[in-house]
Design an enzyme around this catalytic site. Structure first.
Site, short mmCIF file in Angstrom:
data_model
loop_
_atom_site.label_atom_id
_atom_site.label_comp_id
_atom_site.label_asym_id
_atom_site.label_seq_id
_atom_site.Cartn_x
_atom_site.Cartn_y
_atom_site.Cartn_z
N LYS A 12 -10.38 38.91 37.52
CA LYS A 12 -9.39 40.08 36.90
C LYS A 12 -10.20 40.67 35.64
O LYS A 12 -10.07 41.91 35.39
CB LYS A 12 -8.22 39.31 36.05
CG LYS A 12 -8.50 38.44 35.02
CD LYS A 12 -6.91 38.02 34.46
CE LYS A 12 -7.08 36.89 33.33
NZ LYS A 12 -7.91 37.32 32.19
N THR A 13 -11.24 39.97 35.15
CA THR A 13 -11.84 40.43 33.90
C THR A 13 -12.95 41.51 34.77
O THR A 13 -13.13 42.63 33.96
CB THR A 13 -12.75 39.27 33.28
OG1 THR A 13 -11.89 38.25 32.92
CG2 THR A 13 -13.60 39.94 32.22
N ASP A 64 -5.39 42.96 28.48
CA ASP A 64 -5.45 41.74 29.39
C ASP A 64 -4.50 40.59 28.73
O ASP A 64 -4.10 40.82 27.87
CB ASP A 64 -7.01 41.08 29.10
CG ASP A 64 -7.54 40.23 29.94
OD1 ASP A 64 -6.86 39.95 30.97
OD2 ASP A 64 -8.47 39.77 29.52
N GLU A 65 -4.51 39.58 29.83
CA GLU A 65 -3.51 38.45 29.49
C GLU A 65 -2.14 39.15 28.96
O GLU A 65 -1.57 38.42 28.13
CB GLU A 65 -4.16 37.62 28.35
CG GLU A 65 -5.62 37.13 28.69
CD GLU A 65 -5.61 36.02 30.00
OE1 GLU A 65 -4.47 35.83 30.34
OE2 GLU A 65 -6.36 35.45 29.97
N GLN A 119 0.29 31.57 34.02
CA GLN A 119 -0.53 31.07 32.98
C GLN A 119 -0.01 31.51 31.69
O GLN A 119 -0.79 31.61 30.74
CB GLN A 119 -1.81 31.66 33.09
CG GLN A 119 -2.59 30.89 34.44
CD GLN A 119 -4.03 31.45 34.45
OE1 GLN A 119 -4.95 31.05 33.54
NE2 GLN A 119 -4.51 32.11 35.45
#
Length: 776
Positions: free
Chosen positions: A33-34, A225-226, A256
């Site tokens: 994903k990064t 992100d996240e 997560q």
């Protein structure tokens, strides 16, 4: 197509090339994903989007730096510098500094860390004459933090009878008054805490429509992100900023989401498609990190959760070894198993210490692991322990520097006004606090005007206070032209800090001096590094902001080749070839405090999923039969999470051991058995070693080029030990570690060796019982 895009698979390419509109990328663990976020930003820039119009919000400063570095390789350093990229807190601190005057703050406001907040709240509780056993400052701070993250201001608190009733029921009816006083004192000191960086950003965007319009226009493309770890406050900021253009891309993995305890709301990602129209959904399901066994095992556990988004994580990697499950008798044995396994794996497979991580549910579990690693001379580093910037001597230096930038910073001033000692006692400080409150001024303003104000302080003390003010003001003058390093070096000398720590010749004093030296080294590096950044002046204000927003995982200090020890929460986003997950027991993992509701248990299961998917090649799950908790040895049972893994992915490596059994009956009630009445002879033992005596990671002993010779055997009380031990031998002891034999005395069964161990302890050991091995 751009050359760099060829590095993506089809699933990664689709979201990268999606330019406009709202989109969500549901990304499984290790799915790249990064890389998608990085390449998408580079692609937007290649399509003519100005980097000044792109906002990228990451979970850690480390992730932001790595992404910026990768983008710079594609589009060039100068363009990458113009991106707005960082954590929520760092990006919004930047916006708040620009717009601070709107909220009545100075642009150089101080950012209070947890310790600063604790000290201030502690002072308020004391000044209000409240019982500190009922109003525990850490609990109060945590409560205030949850208010702020839920956007409950002081006004909103007093408008909410239910909140006031719940605080009264918890025997804390003065909670609202503490909250109000804390907010006012922070404001007066020109300070914001971490939660304020989000709360005040929400206030700024809500109260000032022109400011919102300005940043909506600037941030035409927003990437988060996240996203599963965002709290309500962060969610509202992102919604507000993205509302005009709706070019928002969020990336995350519901499996997560592990930060509910600090306000993260999994519904932000679960409900994303309801918040925006025509949302495009992309799934990254191929795991590039872990073996098939690890991926499949993790899937078999997380499938037990009912609240989740649909995805099937898979991998094309090798099958890999099964997950090894090990049972130890105690937590000490568990530590020794971990240390000996790491030692053996390094020897047999030419691995490095940095290839191993030990993950645990609570910080307290690290002690047994640390003891065992030290005995094996295996270097390790604890992440999330007391960080460099939290050490007393460093906080002292930083308090001087903070006061130079922001003289209204009350906590910094109280910390250093009499350190080093200048004859300004606590009574004087208390009178200054009272005067500051009476005149509604910061303490430093009272000090500057002390001759004209009614402060009950004698002439001698008054002069000492004036000298202190003169010194701080001289530092402020120097700050106008000097960089952060030059100023700090001057401050530690002139303030007397260096002299103070030099007086102390103890090892602790020397360590403090080394820490201050390391701080100055770090500031020198910061000044050098800032030369590469556009618009940077390498000023003290920039350095202090960098420190305030730093996290313990952002930089490795010292030898990079160490075993990593950390809680599972801290391990998120990291990966290691070999991972030990220790303490896999009911009431420890899952935690006894997190099993009251299904949602709590599901969060614990997601936490285990995160832990397991940190492993690239080999995962170990360890549990104990009994463990010391709260000073008592208690029985333990294996975690339900072990049972939830499909057994085809597990390998039980526990050596066969005799189970401990305490008979409930006295054997004598059955009478004695006379030898001549035994009817059946006992079969002779086989010649080969029993399975439990073969070499296993648990009984593998520390090795060196020379073969080790055990020097004690215990079959009876006579002198049966090997007498080859001599003065000067280097030996290893299971409990005390490595040491040198200084003296041997006595005879026969009373033969003793005096041994100096590597931790400095000198022990006299009776060789008849000592379990020693000669190393050289």
């Amino acid at each position: 197509m751009e050359k760099y895009l060829s590095q993506l698979n089809d699933a990664q390419l689709a979201p990268t090339l999606q330019k406009d509109g709202p989109m969500i990328v549901i990304a499984g663990a290790g799915s790249g994903k990064t890389r998608v976020l990085t390449f998408r930003i580079a692609y937007l820039m290649s399509q003519g989007v100005d980097p000044f119009n792109i906002l990228a919000l990451t979970f850690t400063n480390k992730a932001a730096r790595e992404m910026k570095g990768r983008i710079a390789e594609i589009v060039g350093q100068s363009e990458a510098k113009n991106l707005w990229m960082g954590t929520f807190h760092s990006v919004f601190a930047k916006i708040l500094r620009i717009e601070a005057d709107r909220l009545g703050y100075p642009s150089n406001f101080t950012i209070y860390d947890t310790q600063d907040s604790d000290r201030l709240i502690s002072s308020i509780i004391k000044e209000m004459g409240l019982d500190k056993d009922i109003y525990k400052y850490k609990q109060v701070r945590s409560r205030i933090s949850s208010y702020k993250n839920s956007l409950i201001t002081v006004k909103a608190y007093y408008n909410n009878p239910e909140l006031m009733e719940s605080d009264a029921a918890a025997r804390r009816p003065k909670m609202g008054e503490i909250y109000k006083e804390y907010v006012e004192r922070c404001f007066k000191a020109g300070a914001m805490d971490f939660d304020d960086l989000l709360l005040k950003t929400n206030e700024l965007l809500t109260r000032f429509p022109d400011v919102l319009a300005k940043y909506q226009d600037r941030f035409r493309y927003i990437l988060v992100d996240e996203y599963q770890d965002t709290n309500h406050s962060q969610y509202l900021i992102v919604r507000a900023l993205s509302d005009r253009f709706q070019n928002i891309c969020v990336v995350g993995d519901d499996a997560q989401s592990i930060y509910a305890f600090r306000g993260a709301n999994i519904n932000n990602i679960l409900n994303f498609q309801r918040d925006y129209d025509n949302v495009k959904v992309f799934r990254l399901e191929q795991n590039y990190r872990s073996t098939k066994n690890i991926v499949n095992a993790a899937n078999s556990v997380i499938d037990k959760n009912q609240t989740k988004l649909d995805k099937v994580v898979w991998t094309a990697n090798d099958e890999g070894p099964k997950i090894k499950v090990h049972r130890s008798m105690t937590d000490g044995d568990e530590g020794r198993f971990v240390a000996s396994t790491i030692f053996e794996e390094k020897m047999q497979n030419q691995l490095h210490n940095k290839d191993f991580a030990v993950l645990y549910r609570t910080n307290a579990q690290s002690r047994a692991i640390e003891d065992a690693l030290r005995k094996r001379d295996i270097p390790y580093r604890i992440y999330g322990g007391l960080s460099f910037y939290q050490r007393k001597e460093i906080k002292d230096v930083l308090s001087y520097l903070r006061l130079i930038i922001n003289p209204a910073d009350e906590e910094a001033l109280k910390r250093i006004i009499n350190f080093p000692a200048r004859g300004i006692g606590q009574t004087t400080i208390d009178r200054l606090i009272v005067a500051a409150s009476a005149y509604d001024k910061p303490i430093f303003d009272v000090l500057k005007d002390i001759d004209n104000l009614n402060v009950n302080i004698n002439g001698g003390t008054r002069n000492k206070l004036k000298n202190f003010v003169t010194m701080i003001e001289s530092f402020q003058v120097m700050n106008q032209n000097a960089n952060a390093f030059e100023l700090a070096e001057h401050v530690v000398k002139v303030s007397g800090l260096i002299k103070e720590f030099n007086k102390d010749g103890t090892p602790e004093g020397v360590a403090k001096m080394e820490n201050i030296e390391e701080l100055l080294n770090g500031m020198g590096d910061f000044v050098e590094g800032q030369k590469e950044i556009a618009d940077s002046t390498a000023s003290l204000a920039e350095f202090l902001e960098d420190v305030a927003l730093a996290t313990d995982l952002d930089a490795d200090k010292g030898n990079p080749d160490h075993v990593a020890l950390m809680t599972i929460h801290l391990a998120k986003g990291l990966e290691f070839p070999h991972v030990f997950i220790v303490g896999m027991e009911e009431d420890l993992f899952p935690s006894a405090m997190s099993m009251n509701t299904r949602s709590e248990l599901e969060e614990e299961r997601r936490l285990f999923y995160v832990a397991l998917t940190r492993a690239e090649q080999q995962a170990y799950l360890t549990y104990t039969v009994s463990r010391y908790r709260w000073g008592k040895l208690i029985d333990a049972e294996p975690s339900r999470f072990i049972e939830e893994i499909d057994e085809q992915y597990l390998d039980n490596i526990t050596p066969i051991q005799e189970q401990r059994f305490n008979p409930m009956l006295d054997a004598s009630i059955f009478g004695d058995i006379e030898p001549n009445k035994i009817r059946f002879a006992k079969p002779k033992s086989p010649k080969f070693k029993k399975k439990e005596e073969r070499k296993t990671p648990e009984n593998f002993q520390i090795s060196s080029p020379k073969k080790m010779k055990p020097i004690s055997k215990t079959n009876g009380g006579s002198n049966l030990f090997d007498s080859k031990l001599t003065v000067g031998n280097i030996v290893n002891h299971q409990r005390f570690g490595r040491g040198e034999v200084l003296k041997i005395e006595g005879a026969g069964g009373d033969l003793k060796a005096e041994i100096k161990f590597s931790n400095g302890a000198v022990k006299k050991l009776l060789l008849r019982f000592a379990k020693l091995e000669i190393i050289s």
